[in-house]
Motif scaffolding. Sequence first.
Motif, PDB file in Angstrom:
ATOM      1  N   ASN A 198       0.988  -1.240   0.154  1.00 37.20           N
ATOM      2  CA  ASN A 198      -0.075  -0.076  -0.052  1.00 37.20           C
ATOM      3  C   ASN A 198       0.813   1.286  -0.076  1.00 37.20           C
ATOM      4  O   ASN A 198       0.597   2.332  -0.684  1.00 37.20           O
ATOM      5  N   GLU A 199       2.045   1.215   0.737  1.00 34.65           N
ATOM      6  CA  GLU A 199       2.845   2.426   0.984  1.00 34.65           C
ATOM      7  C   GLU A 199       3.518   2.617  -0.497  1.00 34.65           C
ATOM      8  O   GLU A 199       3.530   3.994  -0.796  1.00 34.65           O
ATOM      9  N   LEU A 200       3.876   1.674  -0.986  1.00 33.24           N
ATOM     10  CA  LEU A 200       4.690   1.827  -2.305  1.00 33.24           C
ATOM     11  C   LEU A 200       3.655   2.212  -3.315  1.00 33.24           C
ATOM     12  O   LEU A 200       4.196   2.918  -4.120  1.00 33.24           O
ATOM     13  N   GLY A 203       2.572   5.917  -2.528  1.00 37.16           N
ATOM     14  CA  GLY A 203       3.961   6.975  -2.076  1.00 37.16           C
ATOM     15  C   GLY A 203       4.390   7.195  -3.351  1.00 37.16           C
ATOM     16  O   GLY A 203       3.996   7.264  -4.896  1.00 37.16           O
ATOM     17  N   LYS A 204       5.841   8.001  -3.383  1.00 38.10           N
ATOM     18  CA  LYS A 204       6.420   8.578  -4.321  1.00 38.10           C
ATOM     19  C   LYS A 204       7.791   7.933  -4.595  1.00 38.10           C
ATOM     20  O   LYS A 204       8.653   7.718  -3.653  1.00 38.10           O
ATOM     21  N   LEU A 205       8.035   7.262  -5.753  1.00 40.74           N
ATOM     22  CA  LEU A 205       9.334   6.596  -5.779  1.00 40.74           C
ATOM     23  C   LEU A 205      10.290   7.558  -6.128  1.00 40.74           C
ATOM     24  O   LEU A 205      10.188   8.575  -6.828  1.00 40.74           O
ATOM     25  N   THR A 206      11.457   7.406  -5.452  1.00 42.26           N
ATOM     26  CA  THR A 206      12.547   8.227  -5.361  1.00 42.26           C
ATOM     27  C   THR A 206      13.805   7.377  -5.904  1.00 42.26           C
ATOM     28  O   THR A 206      14.789   8.145  -5.975  1.00 42.26           O
ATOM     29  N   VAL A 269      14.821  -0.478  -4.006  1.00 43.54           N
ATOM     30  CA  VAL A 269      13.475   0.524  -4.190  1.00 43.54           C
ATOM     31  C   VAL A 269      13.808   1.495  -3.130  1.00 43.54           C
ATOM     32  O   VAL A 269      13.805   1.140  -1.917  1.00 43.54           O
ATOM     33  N   SER A 270      13.657   2.886  -3.478  1.00 43.84           N
ATOM     34  CA  SER A 270      13.595   3.977  -2.445  1.00 43.84           C
ATOM     35  C   SER A 270      12.204   4.854  -2.899  1.00 43.84           C
ATOM     36  O   SER A 270      12.018   4.802  -4.093  1.00 43.84           O
ATOM     37  N   PHE A 271      11.528   5.238  -1.759  1.00 47.80           N
ATOM     38  CA  PHE A 271      10.240   5.785  -2.019  1.00 47.80           C
ATOM     39  C   PHE A 271      10.045   6.650  -0.703  1.00 47.80           C
ATOM     40  O   PHE A 271      10.291   6.195   0.147  1.00 47.80           O
ATOM     41  N   GLY A 276       5.712  11.660   3.742  1.00 51.08           N
ATOM     42  CA  GLY A 276       6.854  12.215   3.176  1.00 51.08           C
ATOM     43  C   GLY A 276       8.109  11.606   3.874  1.00 51.08           C
ATOM     44  O   GLY A 276       9.241  11.977   3.674  1.00 51.08           O
ATOM     45  N   THR A 277       7.934  10.477   4.781  1.00 54.43           N
ATOM     46  CA  THR A 277       8.994   9.731   5.190  1.00 54.43           C
ATOM     47  C   THR A 277       9.586   8.913   4.270  1.00 54.43           C
ATOM     48  O   THR A 277       9.018   8.064   3.341  1.00 54.43           O
TER      49      THR A 277
END
Length: 330
Positions: A198-200, A203-206, A269-271, A276-277
């Motif tokens: 759910n968070e992935l 969220g926003k992929l960075t 993977v970073s997100f 915003g965490t």
Amino acid sequence: MSSRFERTVQFFDISLTGHTQARDLDPNHKKFASPKTLDELMNQIITVRELGKARKKAGKKSKYQFALEDLEERQDCWILLINLVDSNAANVVTNRIDGSERDRQLIEFNDDQGLESSAHLVIFKHTNELQKHLMLFEKNQHVPFQKASSFLNHLAREAARHFTDEYVKPHPSGNPAKKINTYCKFGLYAHPSEEFQNELKTGKLTGISLTSEQVMLRGYDAKTQPELKGTEVKVDVTRLAVFRSGGNMKHVKKALKHAGTLDVPYVRVSFEDETGTGHTATLDTETGTLLDKDRYVKKRKIKDFLLPLATAVPVINQEIAESMIRLKND
């Protein structure tokens, strides 16, 4: 601290592969098919335990020690009980509800005595389509799965040391005069939790990178360029690239597909979640499961036990074991 009335169970896939530390081999030849099946290895570990070799200190100066306290074979699974004695744990203070200073009691530890904790493991004999076994692990703050995994591999190495002749294999060079010593190694792959997905998804992929511990560059020579360690290929995570893939999840799946095509073992993977965490996770290319990330491991609660549970037990608690086995198809 574990509750007296419930336990948390984590879900993993576990692999069994063969390894060697022979120095004259290319790193790519140091991993191969397991020299033993799960049943064969477990039966050897039973012998290791009977010989009193199923214990391990975390290090020479370590304040805690692991022990395979109990082991049981069922028709479709193996149940293990791993105990840890931690003399570095904080002293325990007990008191009555609404108690006074007179009711407070302190249990002090020293270098020879510590807090004992238990964790049950259930490893199912059947393998999935990727030849991995389902493993259920009783989560315990004092016995994290990374350390339990390390202890399992210690037991596998002890089995190879005791049954040496069964682990000596022909040298990959084909030279009949040369042999290599092998051993079995467990690999743990965590099932992603609903929270992670759910968070992935929202969220926003960075960042996404295809990662290998091996250097995958043309002309690379391990002997003349020993300073080079691993390879990392970055994936485009701009809004446009993610949009074209159809969202975060599909973009990550596309990265996993690229990694599989290129024979790269991991995708990092970073997100950022909706607050915003920032978070990071490493996925196994073959299975899409998580590596070394406790927070996002799939978990289920087991409860309604007939008797209150202790932090440690000397033999397998059958109530806990049966409750864990019932989670097999969850």
